[in-house]
Design a protein around this motif. Sequence first.
Motif, PDB file in Angstrom:
ATOM      1  N   LEU A 220       0.812  -1.225   0.000  1.00 48.65           N
ATOM      2  CA  LEU A 220       0.000   0.000   0.000  1.00 48.65           C
ATOM      3  C   LEU A 220       0.844   1.275   0.000  1.00 48.65           C
ATOM      4  O   LEU A 220       0.465   2.269  -0.625  1.00 48.65           O
ATOM      5  CB  LEU A 220      -0.923   0.013   1.226  1.00 48.65           C
ATOM      6  N   PHE A 221       1.989   1.275   0.694  1.00 47.37           N
ATOM      7  CA  PHE A 221       2.717   2.530   0.928  1.00 47.37           C
ATOM      8  C   PHE A 221       4.141   2.563   0.382  1.00 47.37           C
ATOM      9  O   PHE A 221       4.751   3.624   0.379  1.00 47.37           O
ATOM     10  CB  PHE A 221       2.745   2.844   2.437  1.00 47.37           C
ATOM     11  N   SER A 222       4.681   1.427  -0.020  1.00 43.42           N
ATOM     12  CA  SER A 222       6.042   1.357  -0.574  1.00 43.42           C
ATOM     13  C   SER A 222       7.065   2.126   0.257  1.00 43.42           C
ATOM     14  O   SER A 222       7.811   2.969  -0.262  1.00 43.42           O
ATOM     15  CB  SER A 222       6.055   1.886  -2.015  1.00 43.42           C
ATOM     16  N   PRO A 223       7.142   1.866   1.563  1.00 44.62           N
ATOM     17  CA  PRO A 223       8.117   2.601   2.381  1.00 44.62           C
ATOM     18  C   PRO A 223       9.543   2.181   2.056  1.00 44.62           C
ATOM     19  O   PRO A 223       9.797   1.047   1.634  1.00 44.62           O
ATOM     20  CB  PRO A 223       7.740   2.184   3.812  1.00 44.62           C
ATOM     21  N   GLN A 224      10.478   3.120   2.248  1.00 47.60           N
ATOM     22  CA  GLN A 224      11.892   2.778   2.122  1.00 47.60           C
ATOM     23  C   GLN A 224      12.414   2.139   3.408  1.00 47.60           C
ATOM     24  O   GLN A 224      13.353   1.352   3.389  1.00 47.60           O
ATOM     25  CB  GLN A 224      12.737   4.031   1.823  1.00 47.60           C
ATOM     26  N   LEU A 225      11.778   2.507   4.524  1.00 50.06           N
ATOM     27  CA  LEU A 225      12.234   2.018   5.833  1.00 50.06           C
ATOM     28  C   LEU A 225      11.017   1.648   6.681  1.00 50.06           C
ATOM     29  O   LEU A 225      10.053   2.412   6.749  1.00 50.06           O
ATOM     30  CB  LEU A 225      13.051   3.109   6.549  1.00 50.06           C
ATOM     31  N   ILE A 226      11.084   0.484   7.331  1.00 47.78           N
ATOM     32  CA  ILE A 226      10.073   0.065   8.304  1.00 47.78           C
ATOM     33  C   ILE A 226      10.784  -0.137   9.639  1.00 47.78           C
ATOM     34  O   ILE A 226      11.730  -0.933   9.727  1.00 47.78           O
ATOM     35  CB  ILE A 226       9.349  -1.236   7.886  1.00 47.78           C
ATOM     36  N   VAL A 227      10.351   0.605  10.656  1.00 47.49           N
ATOM     37  CA  VAL A 227      10.927   0.499  11.999  1.00 47.49           C
ATOM     38  C   VAL A 227       9.960  -0.300  12.865  1.00 47.49           C
ATOM     39  O   VAL A 227       8.789   0.069  12.988  1.00 47.49           O
ATOM     40  CB  VAL A 227      11.168   1.893  12.614  1.00 47.49           C
ATOM     41  N   ILE A 228      10.436  -1.391  13.446  1.00 49.59           N
ATOM     42  CA  ILE A 228       9.591  -2.251  14.285  1.00 49.59           C
ATOM     43  C   ILE A 228       9.801  -1.876  15.751  1.00 49.59           C
ATOM     44  O   ILE A 228      10.903  -2.038  16.294  1.00 49.59           O
ATOM     45  CB  ILE A 228       9.931  -3.740  14.086  1.00 49.59           C
ATOM     46  N   GLY A 229       8.734  -1.356  16.375  1.00 46.56           N
ATOM     47  CA  GLY A 229       8.813  -0.938  17.769  1.00 46.56           C
ATOM     48  C   GLY A 229       7.799  -1.654  18.643  1.00 46.56           C
ATOM     49  O   GLY A 229       7.269  -2.703  18.286  1.00 46.56           O
ATOM     50  N   GLY A 230       7.500  -1.066  19.797  1.00 50.29           N
ATOM     51  CA  GLY A 230       6.633  -1.716  20.776  1.00 50.29           C
ATOM     52  C   GLY A 230       7.455  -2.583  21.714  1.00 50.29           C
ATOM     53  O   GLY A 230       8.665  -2.761  21.543  1.00 50.29           O
ATOM     54  N   GLY A 231       6.783  -3.146  22.705  1.00 50.90           N
ATOM     55  CA  GLY A 231       7.477  -3.933  23.722  1.00 50.90           C
ATOM     56  C   GLY A 231       8.295  -5.079  23.155  1.00 50.90           C
ATOM     57  O   GLY A 231       9.386  -5.397  23.644  1.00 50.90           O
ATOM     58  N   VAL A 232       7.794  -5.697  22.091  1.00 43.56           N
ATOM     59  CA  VAL A 232       8.463  -6.867  21.512  1.00 43.56           C
ATOM     60  C   VAL A 232       9.790  -6.502  20.842  1.00 43.56           C
ATOM     61  O   VAL A 232      10.631  -7.373  20.602  1.00 43.56           O
ATOM     62  CB  VAL A 232       7.505  -7.566  20.505  1.00 43.56           C
ATOM     63  N   SER A 233      10.017  -5.211  20.586  1.00 46.79           N
ATOM     64  CA  SER A 233      11.251  -4.806  19.892  1.00 46.79           C
ATOM     65  C   SER A 233      12.497  -5.099  20.726  1.00 46.79           C
ATOM     66  O   SER A 233      13.596  -5.227  20.173  1.00 46.79           O
ATOM     67  CB  SER A 233      11.194  -3.322  19.518  1.00 46.79           C
ATOM     68  N   ARG A 234      12.352  -5.241  22.037  1.00 48.16           N
ATOM     69  CA  ARG A 234      13.539  -5.556  22.841  1.00 48.16           C
ATOM     70  C   ARG A 234      13.994  -7.008  22.615  1.00 48.16           C
ATOM     71  O   ARG A 234      15.079  -7.397  23.034  1.00 48.16           O
ATOM     72  CB  ARG A 234      13.283  -5.268  24.327  1.00 48.16           C
ATOM     73  N   LYS A 235      13.132  -7.806  21.949  1.00 49.54           N
ATOM     74  CA  LYS A 235      13.514  -9.191  21.612  1.00 49.54           C
ATOM     75  C   LYS A 235      13.652  -9.337  20.095  1.00 49.54           C
ATOM     76  O   LYS A 235      13.428 -10.405  19.545  1.00 49.54           O
ATOM     77  CB  LYS A 235      12.456 -10.166  22.147  1.00 49.54           C
ATOM     78  N   HIS A 236      14.033  -8.260  19.425  1.00 46.39           N
ATOM     79  CA  HIS A 236      14.027  -8.246  17.959  1.00 46.39           C
ATOM     80  C   HIS A 236      14.897  -9.326  17.344  1.00 46.39           C
ATOM     81  O   HIS A 236      14.618  -9.818  16.245  1.00 46.39           O
ATOM     82  CB  HIS A 236      14.444  -6.868  17.432  1.00 46.39           C
ATOM     83  N   GLU A 237      15.954  -9.714  18.079  1.00 50.71           N
ATOM     84  CA  GLU A 237      16.864 -10.722  17.506  1.00 50.71           C
ATOM     85  C   GLU A 237      16.182 -12.086  17.375  1.00 50.71           C
ATOM     86  O   GLU A 237      16.660 -12.949  16.627  1.00 50.71           O
ATOM     87  CB  GLU A 237      18.146 -10.835  18.354  1.00 50.71           C
TER      88      GLU A 237
END
Length: 248
Positions: free
Chosen positions: A196-213
């Motif tokens: 829908l938006f063709s972003p160049q960058l997507i940043v994943i946040g929220g509480g779960v981001s501390r376990k991003h690995e």
Amino acid sequence: MTANVFGVDIGGSGIKGAPVDLRRGVLAEERHKVLTPSPASPEAVVAAVREVVRHFEYRGPVGLTFPGVVVGGHTRTAANVDKGWIGLDAEGLFREALDLPATLLNDADAAGLAETTHGAGRDRDGVVLVLTFGTGIGSALFVDGVLVPNTELGHLELRGKDAERRASSAAKERHELSWEQWAVRVDEYLDLVEGLFSPQLIVIGGGVSRKHEKFLPLLRKREAEVVPAELRNDAGIVGAAMAAARAG
């Protein structure tokens, strides 16, 4: 600009706040958190917010996030809180209850402001999408650094229901999904928003981001660069304080 301004992040499960060092985009003191009341009626949430602010004996402008659409200080939707918020002059309610200047904005928009100013999206032009995975899925859309407010992309339809019902971190817990199983759902959701938006960058946040690995490496490669939020779960507090400072 005032050095320290107070930010409050009102979430579906917790309400947390702290003074924020606006120059550096970090919490000036350790945050104080209380559980979100159930039901999360306006009166109960206002009382909880007052408790968080008074914990610091703070006097000055307060920025607050809200998990829903906010237009002109009025709350228009309430997906993860009590329906009594719909149509309310919530900004005025907080201003009166705290007896302090108050600025209210969507929670993901606040997190996005913090990430694009001090975090993973800083100095990035083009289309940047900040997504917060928690009780629901929040979204903040930026075009050349300018926020398009209240996008609420967690409510896009995916397999016949709100996308956040399938792909939020709460859905992962509710359905007892492994990281691999959840990553498949997140990928499906990212396909939708990328289409829908063709972003160049997507940043994943929220509480779960501390376990991003645990899950980001499981996602498919795509046109958009996908990175973890740098401010993690403090982004809402920082962005709320930034909004209050800008409101003057």
